[in-house]
Scaffold this motif. Sequence first.
Motif, short mmCIF file in Angstrom:
data_model
loop_
_atom_site.label_atom_id
_atom_site.label_comp_id
_atom_site.label_asym_id
_atom_site.label_seq_id
_atom_site.Cartn_x
_atom_site.Cartn_y
_atom_site.Cartn_z
N SER A 160 -0.12 16.77 -3.54
CA SER A 160 1.32 16.74 -3.74
C SER A 160 1.91 15.63 -2.88
CB SER A 160 1.94 18.08 -3.35
OG SER A 160 1.89 18.27 -1.95
N ALA A 161 3.22 15.48 -2.97
CA ALA A 161 3.89 14.45 -2.17
C ALA A 161 3.73 14.70 -0.68
CB ALA A 161 5.38 14.42 -2.53
N GLU A 162 3.57 15.95 -0.30
CA GLU A 162 3.41 16.28 1.11
C GLU A 162 2.21 15.57 1.73
OE1 GLU A 162 3.02 20.23 3.99
OE2 GLU A 162 2.93 20.42 1.81
N GLY A 163 1.12 15.46 0.95
CA GLY A 163 -0.07 14.80 1.47
C GLY A 163 -0.15 13.33 1.10
N LEU A 164 0.32 12.98 -0.12
CA LEU A 164 0.14 11.62 -0.62
C LEU A 164 1.15 10.63 -0.06
CD1 LEU A 164 -0.67 12.15 -4.42
CD2 LEU A 164 -2.20 11.31 -2.64
N VAL A 165 2.40 11.04 0.00
CA VAL A 165 3.46 10.08 0.34
C VAL A 165 3.26 9.43 1.70
CG1 VAL A 165 5.93 9.88 0.88
CG2 VAL A 165 5.19 11.03 -1.20
N PRO A 166 2.97 10.18 2.76
CA PRO A 166 2.77 9.51 4.06
C PRO A 166 1.62 8.50 4.03
CG PRO A 166 3.07 11.87 4.37
CD PRO A 166 2.88 11.65 2.91
N LEU A 167 0.52 8.85 3.36
CA LEU A 167 -0.63 7.94 3.30
C LEU A 167 -0.29 6.68 2.49
CD1 LEU A 167 -3.51 10.53 2.67
CD2 LEU A 167 -2.90 9.39 4.83
N LEU A 168 0.37 6.88 1.34
CA LEU A 168 0.71 5.74 0.50
C LEU A 168 1.76 4.85 1.19
CD1 LEU A 168 0.91 7.43 -3.02
CD2 LEU A 168 -0.95 6.07 -2.07
N ALA A 169 2.72 5.47 1.86
CA ALA A 169 3.74 4.70 2.55
C ALA A 169 3.13 3.86 3.66
CB ALA A 169 4.81 5.64 3.12
N PHE A 170 2.19 4.44 4.40
CA PHE A 170 1.55 3.71 5.49
C PHE A 170 0.73 2.54 4.94
CE2 PHE A 170 -1.95 2.94 8.49
CZ PHE A 170 -1.21 2.68 9.64
N ALA A 171 -0.05 2.80 3.87
CA ALA A 171 -0.85 1.74 3.26
C ALA A 171 0.07 0.65 2.70
CB ALA A 171 -1.73 2.31 2.16
N GLY A 172 1.19 1.06 2.11
CA GLY A 172 2.11 0.10 1.53
C GLY A 172 2.74 -0.81 2.57
N ILE A 173 3.15 -0.24 3.71
CA ILE A 173 3.81 -1.07 4.72
C ILE A 173 2.81 -2.02 5.39
CG2 ILE A 173 3.54 0.47 6.70
CD1 ILE A 173 6.65 -1.61 5.74
N VAL A 174 1.56 -1.58 5.52
CA VAL A 174 0.53 -2.46 6.09
C VAL A 174 0.32 -3.67 5.17
CG1 VAL A 174 -1.92 -2.66 6.62
CG2 VAL A 174 -0.63 -0.68 7.43
N LEU A 175 0.19 -3.41 3.87
CA LEU A 175 0.00 -4.51 2.91
C LEU A 175 1.23 -5.41 2.87
CD1 LEU A 175 -1.72 -2.66 -0.08
CD2 LEU A 175 -2.75 -4.39 1.40
N HIS A 176 2.39 -4.80 2.87
CA HIS A 176 3.64 -5.57 2.76
C HIS A 176 3.86 -6.49 3.97
CE1 HIS A 176 7.65 -6.47 1.34
NE2 HIS A 176 8.14 -6.17 2.53
N LEU A 177 3.49 -6.01 5.15
CA LEU A 177 3.76 -6.78 6.36
C LEU A 177 2.65 -7.76 6.73
CD1 LEU A 177 5.37 -4.09 8.70
CD2 LEU A 177 6.52 -5.91 7.44
N TYR A 178 1.41 -7.38 6.45
CA TYR A 178 0.29 -8.14 7.00
C TYR A 178 -0.57 -8.86 5.98
CZ TYR A 178 1.58 -5.41 11.09
OH TYR A 178 2.29 -4.85 12.12
N ALA A 179 -0.47 -8.49 4.71
CA ALA A 179 -1.30 -9.17 3.69
C ALA A 179 -0.81 -10.60 3.49
CB ALA A 179 -1.25 -8.41 2.37
N ARG A 180 -1.73 -11.54 3.38
CA ARG A 180 -1.37 -12.93 3.14
C ARG A 180 -1.20 -13.23 1.66
NH1 ARG A 180 -5.20 -16.33 7.42
NH2 ARG A 180 -4.40 -15.32 9.33
N SER A 181 -1.94 -12.53 0.84
CA SER A 181 -1.86 -12.75 -0.60
C SER A 181 -0.58 -12.13 -1.16
CB SER A 181 -3.08 -12.11 -1.28
OG SER A 181 -2.87 -11.99 -2.67
#
Length: 588
Positions: free
Chosen positions: A118-139
């Motif tokens: 559910s969102a309780e488990g998925l959202v925090p993980l997806l949000a963390f992965a998303g912000i890492v990619l958004h801030l640090y990915a070069r591509s």
Amino acid sequence: MDIFDVCALAGALALFLFGMDGLGKAIERQAGSRMQALLPRAASDPFKGFLMGAALTAALQSSGRFITMVVSFVNSGLMGLHNAVGVVLGSNVGTTATAWVLGLAVPQGEGFWARLCSAEGLVPLLAFAGIVLHLYARSEKRQGAGAILLYFSVLMAGMRAMAAALTAFAGEAWFARALGAAAAHPLLGLVAGMAVAAAVRSSTAAVGILQALAATGALGAGTAVPMVLGMNIGMCIPVLAASAGANQNARRTAAVHLYFNLIGAALLGAGFYALNAALGFGFLQAAATPLGVAGLHTAFNLIAAMLLLPCTGLLERLALRTIPDGAQPERFQLLDARLLEQPALAVRRAQSVAGAMATLCRESMLRAMSLTHRWDEALAAQVQSDEARIDAYEDRLGSYLVALSGRALSSADGRATSILLHTIGDFERIGDHAMNLAKTAREIHEKRIAFSPAAQHELRVLERAVQDLIDRAIAAFESGDAAQAARVEPLEQVVDELVREMKDRHVERLQSGGCTIEMGFIWQDLLTDYERAADHCSNIAVAMIELPHGTFDTHAYLGRVKEEKDAAYRTQEQADRKRYALEREDAR
């Protein structure tokens, strides 16, 4: 319930709608550029169009956004009404996929796996992965993937927040009476569903709101059925509004969308309530669940599509009767403002229109060249007509590109837009020089001027070189190939050399009595227009080469190229110089 509960609901709704809108745009930014080429081809067959419409709408998260895009395609002449019908039906099925994802926002159990999925488990993980990619990915692609994860997290968090905020409303007596009235009077529920979908401009978002209400346990299945039917109809209202001002077939496409949902709601609603009257469905008294609402939404659209897909011809004829042919012939809008809502597609469309403009410039120049050798009144009128069309292309493209540059564009689309903005003026000027050549040709015809055989030979050599130069510039422009663009400048230098040599030879003929002063003025006009047309080809090539690197200084670039002249440049220049060498009269 107090004012803070109302504020909480408003904030949760804003978060939910923001996440849904951003998610659709982020996905489109990643993959939207393929749709212009893919969709019209797939839509040639109604069943293939149905599958393509379902798949693309599921990806974009919004049938309204997708069908508005289809309306724009039809308005631009990229698709016909017949091709669009199957796509519209598929879009209504594809939009149901999001509801199943939203159903995971609320845990369907208390166990570990239920909470994890559910969102309780998925959202925090997806949000963390998303912000890492958004801030640090070069591509840029990885950054785009990060944005998709972030918007998805916002969407799911908004869904959970809505479910929590609606809990306060669920306990109110007036709220329960309103839901009960919708169940007791299905037409009232249908109208309420239409109003919600029209207000949020998305049946998917409206169904999500209904799912959030179902998560509180306050929504009965008897209320959910008419509201879901109404939400599908309500989404047609923004699409109809978006088609206003479009051509007849574009408005008919929006009408097909409306008729599909109206006929589907009438058939399935009448059939469902007739069976309920005969059999008495007990589940209508039970509480609806988020996944149950998703299933209801899918069942309605899927069954309606199965019933109406074999009848696409009937839907098409119904739209034709509703919006009959007008007295004026159908016109396509080359650049539809509706496509600006899908920037990646708008860029591709602008490139396609600019390519048509470039082709018209080449054809106009060829017609004008032929007039200098053999006058033709009809051909001269065509060159004049071409020049007016080229001017219209530049005006419309310029306005469209300025509007497009203010949208959120990927780096590649931003560069493509910049190249178009810098080059359409050069294409327009080439059209102007074609018009100048036609005027000079008219003067040659009216004054009965005849150049010497040597001058005619030189002119044909120059014309072949200029034709080759224009072909190279347009080929590089249409392909976006910087390597092809690099072949333009060496030939432009050869054209400049040809013009200088032809001027010197003209002086020799003038001194020997082989040419007159009046001929000299005409000769000078011809050479000037050819040379300046070549200069504009050079500008186009420089824009192709320099703008992708974030720079654009034509004079600095050309100075550097001419000074350095690498091996490839020298080889190309030598080959072009040999190909377009002028022979002496006595050598021929």
